[in-house]
Design a protein around this motif. Sequence first.
Motif, mmCIF file in Angstrom:
data_model
loop_
_atom_site.group_PDB
_atom_site.id
_atom_site.type_symbol
_atom_site.label_atom_id
_atom_site.label_comp_id
_atom_site.label_asym_id
_atom_site.label_seq_id
_atom_site.Cartn_x
_atom_site.Cartn_y
_atom_site.Cartn_z
ATOM 1 N N VAL A 532 0.725 -1.092 0.213
ATOM 2 C CA VAL A 532 -0.103 0.138 0.026
ATOM 3 C C VAL A 532 0.830 1.291 -0.148
ATOM 4 C CG1 VAL A 532 -0.094 -0.159 2.427
ATOM 5 C CG2 VAL A 532 -1.886 1.204 1.364
ATOM 6 N N CYS A 533 0.492 2.142 -0.873
ATOM 7 C CA CYS A 533 1.391 3.593 -0.963
ATOM 8 C C CYS A 533 1.186 4.505 0.227
ATOM 9 C CB CYS A 533 1.107 4.252 -2.157
ATOM 10 S SG CYS A 533 -0.583 5.108 -2.249
ATOM 11 N N SER A 534 1.983 5.407 0.549
ATOM 12 C CA SER A 534 1.788 6.284 1.627
ATOM 13 C C SER A 534 0.682 6.963 1.465
ATOM 14 C CB SER A 534 2.955 7.174 1.752
ATOM 15 O OG SER A 534 3.087 8.010 0.759
ATOM 16 N N LEU A 535 -0.002 7.549 0.385
ATOM 17 C CA LEU A 535 -1.116 8.377 0.485
ATOM 18 C C LEU A 535 -2.239 7.509 0.842
ATOM 19 C CD1 LEU A 535 -2.352 10.921 -0.073
ATOM 20 C CD2 LEU A 535 -2.585 10.475 -2.480
ATOM 21 N N CYS A 536 -2.476 6.269 0.316
ATOM 22 C CA CYS A 536 -3.567 5.398 0.591
ATOM 23 C C CYS A 536 -3.503 5.181 2.316
ATOM 24 C CB CYS A 536 -3.644 4.109 0.003
ATOM 25 S SG CYS A 536 -4.076 4.484 -1.820
ATOM 26 N N LEU A 537 -2.509 5.057 2.721
ATOM 27 C CA LEU A 537 -2.402 4.988 4.156
ATOM 28 C C LEU A 537 -2.905 5.997 4.971
ATOM 29 C CD1 LEU A 537 1.297 3.237 4.915
ATOM 30 C CD2 LEU A 537 -0.983 2.155 5.581
ATOM 31 N N SER A 538 -2.476 7.241 4.546
ATOM 32 C CA SER A 538 -2.921 8.685 4.991
ATOM 33 C C SER A 538 -4.396 8.586 4.856
ATOM 34 C CB SER A 538 -2.545 9.585 4.384
ATOM 35 O OG SER A 538 -0.905 9.709 4.356
#
Length: 552
Positions: A532-538
């Motif tokens: 999972v990418c950092s933006l989707c984590l955010s």
Amino acid sequence: MSPEPSLVATETAAAADVGTAAKETLEDYTLRFAPRSYRKWSPGVVAVSALGGIAYLADFSIGANIGISYGTTNALWGILVFAVVIFATGFPLAFYAARYNLDLDLITRGSGFGYYGSVVTNVIFATFTFIFFALEGSIMAQGLQLGLGIPLWLGYAISTLIIFPLVVYGMSLLSKLQLWTTPLWLVLMVLPFAYLLITHPESVNSFFAYQGANGQGAPSLASIMLAAGVCLSLIAQIAEQIDYLRFMPPKTPENSRRWWAAMILAGPGWVIFGAIKQVIGLFLAVYIIANIAGGTAVANQPVHQFLEIYQDIMPGWAALTLAVVLVVISQIKINVTNAYSGSLAWTNSYTRVTKHYPGRLVFLGVNLLIALILMEANMFDFLNTILGFYANCGIAWVVVVASDIAINKYLLKISPKEPEFRRGMIYSFNPVGFGSMLIAAGVSILAFFGALGSGIQPFSPLVAIGLGLVLPPVIALATKGKYYLRRTNDGIDLPMYDEHGNPSGDVLGCHVCRQDFERPDMVACHTHDAHVCSLCLSTDKVGDHVLPATRP
């Protein structure tokens, strides 16, 4: 078996942001690591683009204002203090950004503040961008009024609205804009100063003898620090430089010399040009006060500074045209950077707090609206007070981050050397940076308003610098550095860095937004055998994708 409700909620929330996340090329990698595949500019192009953003004329106003208030001698010493502090604190930040391709917010997260702790620094930086956007917009409106007879209120609106379409496409357009306008801007700025030095050499003696508007500009440590405090409001400019420096190419043995030169020149080196502009602004102001009837009233306004000198060189119509052209070019060059960087700061804060990514353009509009309100409120008349107060907050933030990088990471080695910004990998709050900044800013603001005594009041910048430098290592040692990393393993076996220490260019797919991103932006997903990418984590509202605090 149907999915758990929390997981469905997560996927639904993530899907709502897929459309905006998919526009990362347009959005210029907002809120995330700048990938190697996007960084196609040479070190020289990045440096020129970054330095194009310091074409603002506020330095001329600042130099004139502190000289008029405290005299030439105190102003020059104040400018020197400002330059030394800015260079020393800006160097570690600029190096870190260029080396690891992160903006200052992402750096701040892993440099003592934590995932949510750095939100407050984003607000500080966003405040910087709209204060200086308003200041530069006011100068442009003065030029439009002088040259075209446009009322100030309308000039404020024009200087704001003209910026919006230029900032939509981020770095790709800004780099071209800065490259093409810089040569003309340099000629127009240097011409009047060179003219005075050649044709009016006596102006040099008048400049050094100037004692300020009240004639009490004798050398004074208190006056020097008050002048330095106003200049140091520009300390957050390093964050705007970093918004360009994060696009530096990988550092290799082949480009090492050019890489270092570009990083230093466009990073902390911006202050050299800033200090020169402040000195020129003061020089032009003193000349106008001494030689132009009624010059005192307009000596701190850049458009009048240049107009008066241009009129000595060429016909009035040509002088007015060039003065207006210089002002318009300068304000466009800097305010596209102010608007761009401010939109990043607001978007970053909002996304982390609400878990929703609205897109950068929403907050581009917010930032411009706030700046327009400030302009209409005539903030130009309260410049010294506004900048002096703001300096305490900006200094506390930047010095604390610089202290954590230089001392805690490289000297004491108690803070992880490599940056970490991804949700779940760092704690929500880290007392090392977050606590240090609150204390340094709070105490220096009390000093600024005289709560600690009139003797300390002029030295509030030194209070912020001293506390911001000392507290991070003290708190890091006291807490044994345990609040930096929530996890040391992100669940991905691929190496994070290449053989030269640059962030890896390996590409992985995010199973939430279905986009491909490079290794430093990715984390293993807690609920899926995927990444999972950092933006989707955010934007994960229920935290199902976030790895647990301990290793599995």
